[in-house]
Design a protein around this motif. Sequence first.
Motif, PDB file in Angstrom:
ATOM      1  N   ARG A  33       0.823  -1.202   0.000  1.00 16.74           N
ATOM      2  CA  ARG A  33       0.000   0.000   0.000  1.00 16.74           C
ATOM      3  C   ARG A  33       0.864   1.261   0.000  1.00 16.74           C
ATOM      4  O   ARG A  33       1.995   1.270   0.504  1.00 16.74           O
ATOM      5  CB  ARG A  33      -0.918   0.021   1.217  1.00 16.74           C
ATOM      6  CG  ARG A  33      -1.806  -1.216   1.302  1.00 16.74           C
ATOM      7  CD  ARG A  33      -2.884  -1.081   2.351  1.00 16.74           C
ATOM      8  NE  ARG A  33      -3.719  -2.273   2.424  1.00 16.74           N
ATOM      9  CZ  ARG A  33      -4.729  -2.537   1.605  1.00 16.74           C
ATOM     10  NH1 ARG A  33      -5.025  -1.671   0.645  1.00 16.74           N
ATOM     11  NH2 ARG A  33      -5.442  -3.642   1.730  1.00 16.74           N
TER      12      ARG A  33
ATOM     13  N   SER B 104      -8.694   7.687   0.488  1.00 12.29           N
ATOM     14  CA  SER B 104      -8.632   6.310   0.001  1.00 12.29           C
ATOM     15  C   SER B 104      -7.955   6.292  -1.357  1.00 12.29           C
ATOM     16  O   SER B 104      -8.061   7.254  -2.122  1.00 12.29           O
ATOM     17  CB  SER B 104     -10.046   5.707  -0.097  1.00 12.29           C
ATOM     18  OG  SER B 104     -10.860   6.486  -0.962  1.00 12.29           O
TER      19      SER B 104
ATOM     20  N   ALA C 250      -5.308   3.841   6.990  1.00 18.53           N
ATOM     21  CA  ALA C 250      -5.818   5.008   6.278  1.00 18.53           C
ATOM     22  C   ALA C 250      -4.791   6.128   6.317  1.00 18.53           C
ATOM     23  O   ALA C 250      -4.112   6.333   7.317  1.00 18.53           O
ATOM     24  CB  ALA C 250      -7.134   5.487   6.888  1.00 18.53           C
TER      25      ALA C 250
END
Length: 314
Positions: free
Chosen positions: A172, A221, A212
Amino acid sequence: MREREHETPHGETPYSPTSLLRALTADPYGVDTLRKDEHPAAEAAPPDNRIMRGVTLLLALALGFAVAVSVLDLRHEAGAQDSPRDLLEQEVLETRTEAEQLEQRQAELEGQIADAQGVILDSTDAGASDQLVSYERAGGGVALSGPGTVLELEDSAPLPSSPGGGAGTVNRVTDGDLQIAVNGLWAAGAEAVAINGQRITATTAIRTAGSAVLVDFRPLSPPYRITALGSSEQLRTSVLKAETGDYLTEISTRYGIRMSWEDGEELTVPARAVGTLREASVLDDETQGAPDTPPTPSSTQPSTAGSGAEEETP
């Protein structure tokens, strides 16, 4: 009266209540078996023919149909009215609509306040209104539009897993990646920067909480679209030739982070969130005429932590 031809070892009839218990401990070879014509309930049994079989089949079908209809009705009522998921989704949609209406109303009121503020400033000083606009523009207080480029960073696709296993790991985009990208765009000469509609200034905090990414404590996001105003070719070339470009290339090739550039002629970055006005009062003539006593601001603005763009200013 027919005589009992077969009895249990203790004298009971084969189907008396006590004979069942005694038969459990009795010798099974010492008890005569009953013939079909000697069954006590043989005369009361219904005849076994096609008609009775058809009636039994129809009754079974009718009972099954009634049960199926009742189950379907219960599921429909529970799914349409009493489903917690549906109720929660409806509440979220209503809350989102209400929030959008409040944001629109806030924008209208802020415009009215700005107009009234400009009128007051022009009445006291001819150049005060223009000076305030220039300060707000430098501090990100007004929205800007113009040519620029958009750098998009997105999480990697699921990596291959072992045979028979589930989905692979997903790398991520982190807050550090966004900080480096934003600093690189500032260093390349960007006039204004925003991430997913959140304006970036010298006091903007880019942090992470769990999984987040927060920008000024607002969760974002992926994909993360970093909009930068300025010469698109200069911004892209300067970023790729600098250390920022080496870093972005490394996370793209090593961790699978997806990166893309998109140029535009009419890009827009919004204004930063302003502080909330808590209290206001009219200054008297003596306070206004005192040169050594500056007025105390009566509005409070939330403070933020350090940001990824703290070393570079627009």
